[in-house]
Scaffold this active site. Structure first.
Site, short mmCIF file in Angstrom:
data_model
loop_
_atom_site.label_atom_id
_atom_site.label_comp_id
_atom_site.label_asym_id
_atom_site.label_seq_id
_atom_site.Cartn_x
_atom_site.Cartn_y
_atom_site.Cartn_z
N CYS A 16 -25.27 24.31 -34.68
CA CYS A 16 -25.48 23.33 -33.61
C CYS A 16 -24.15 22.67 -33.32
CB CYS A 16 -26.51 22.30 -34.08
SG CYS A 16 -26.71 20.90 -32.95
N CYS A 48 -23.18 25.04 -26.72
CA CYS A 48 -24.44 24.61 -27.33
C CYS A 48 -25.11 25.90 -27.76
CB CYS A 48 -25.31 23.88 -26.30
SG CYS A 48 -27.01 23.64 -26.86
N1 DGL Z 1 -28.39 23.46 -30.14
C1 DGL Z 1 -27.71 22.22 -30.14
C2 DGL Z 1 -26.21 22.37 -29.90
O1 DGL Z 1 -25.64 23.41 -30.20
C3 DGL Z 1 -28.26 21.02 -29.45
C4 DGL Z 1 -29.49 21.05 -28.65
C5 DGL Z 1 -30.12 19.67 -28.53
O2 DGL Z 1 -30.89 19.35 -29.43
O3 DGL Z 1 -29.81 18.92 -27.61
O4 DGL Z 1 -25.57 21.48 -29.46
#
Ligand code: DGL
Length: 263
Positions: free
Chosen positions: A75, A189
């Site tokens: 993430c 993301c």
């Molecule tokens: N998948 C996450 C990232 O790489 C964030 C998604 C979220 O919860 O807003 O930033």
């Protein structure tokens, strides 16, 4: 002694599956535990203080419960805000996911790069630093989208998503000053590579390539576990901290997680 300790992947939702896929190819014998912090989802609209308080504490609990050999914070939001704190708190290797600005800087012909992340990620000083170090001669245009996170989650639940919404997200980059020159978009993301085909289709006449951190992280995992013994022990499991697991069961099974449990 055979070693059945898993590699633990952590995200707010299903985004980390975009890291799991290349990691499976890099370490095919490893046991994986996938954690979706659905009780804390979404991270992208939270404050730095909330993420900094939540992520190290939760990973501490998860490390105690699953005894991983390695944790991958799959993430960008959590990594750009809390990676240092997690490394300080836990005595095991932690791999973070940070925006792939370095490869984008190497790829761009027009010297205009788009960085598509969550709102929380695109405002981080971490991103300024990566841009200065690896794309100093590029115009780096950022856009934060919570909607694209929701679209990726919906797609993995098997729900239809509207192509016009992807075009609207990309307009957030292309419509900024100098945005028409963007030839590389960093999927900053982990949810976004899951909808890369939809984004590419929505880019229309804009000739862009997409890049993300998945391949680099897979190489890093292989390097950090080189020479280690892998025993399967138990089957791979997906862990949800809150609701939402059931609707995602078919997608999780496709990524090799046939079982879902709560924390
Ligand atoms: N998948 C996450 C990232 O790489 C964030 C998604 C979220 O919860 O807003 O930033």
């Amino acid at each position: 002694m055979s070693d059945a300790r898993p590699i633990l992947f952590f995200d707010s939702g299903v985004g980390g599956l975009s890291i799991v896929a290349p990691a499976r190819l890099a370490v095919p014998d490893a046991r994986f535990v996938y954690v979706a912090d659905s009780a804390g989802f979404p991270y992208g609209t939270r404050s730095e203080a909330e993420i900094a308080a939540r992520v190290p504490a939760l990973l501490g609990r998860l490390a105690e419960r699953y005894r991983p050999r390695l944790i991958v914070i799959a993430c960008n939001t959590a990594s750009t805000i809390a990676l240092a704190a997690v490394r300080q708190a836990l005595d095991l290797p932690i791999v973070g996911t940070v925006p792939a600005i370095k490869p984008a800087g190497a790829m761009s012909g027009t010297r205009a790069i788009g960085v598509l992340g969550t709102e929380a990620t695109v405002r981080q000083a971490y991103v300024d630093d990566l841009a200065a170090r690896f794309a100093g001669d590029c115009r780096v245009i950022r856009h934060g989208s919570a909607e694209l996170v929701r679209l990726a989650e919906a797609k993995l639940r098997g729900e239809p998503t509207d192509p016009a919404r992807y075009a609207a997200v990309l307009a957030g980059l292309f419509d900024q000053p100098g945005g028409e020159a963007i030839d590389v978009i960093v999927n900053a993301c982990t949810h976004f590579p899951l909808v890369e085909a939809e984004l590419a289709a929505a880019a229309g006449s804009h000739r862009v390539r997409f890049v993300d951190g998945g391949a680099g992280i897979a190489r890093r995992i292989a390097h950090l576990t080189e020479g280690q013994d892998f025993a399967r022990g138990a089957e791979d499991v997906a862990v949800f901290t809150g609701a939402g697991g059931e609707a995602l069961a078919p997608a999780l099974a496709r990524y090799g997680f046939p079982r879902i449990e709560g924390l």
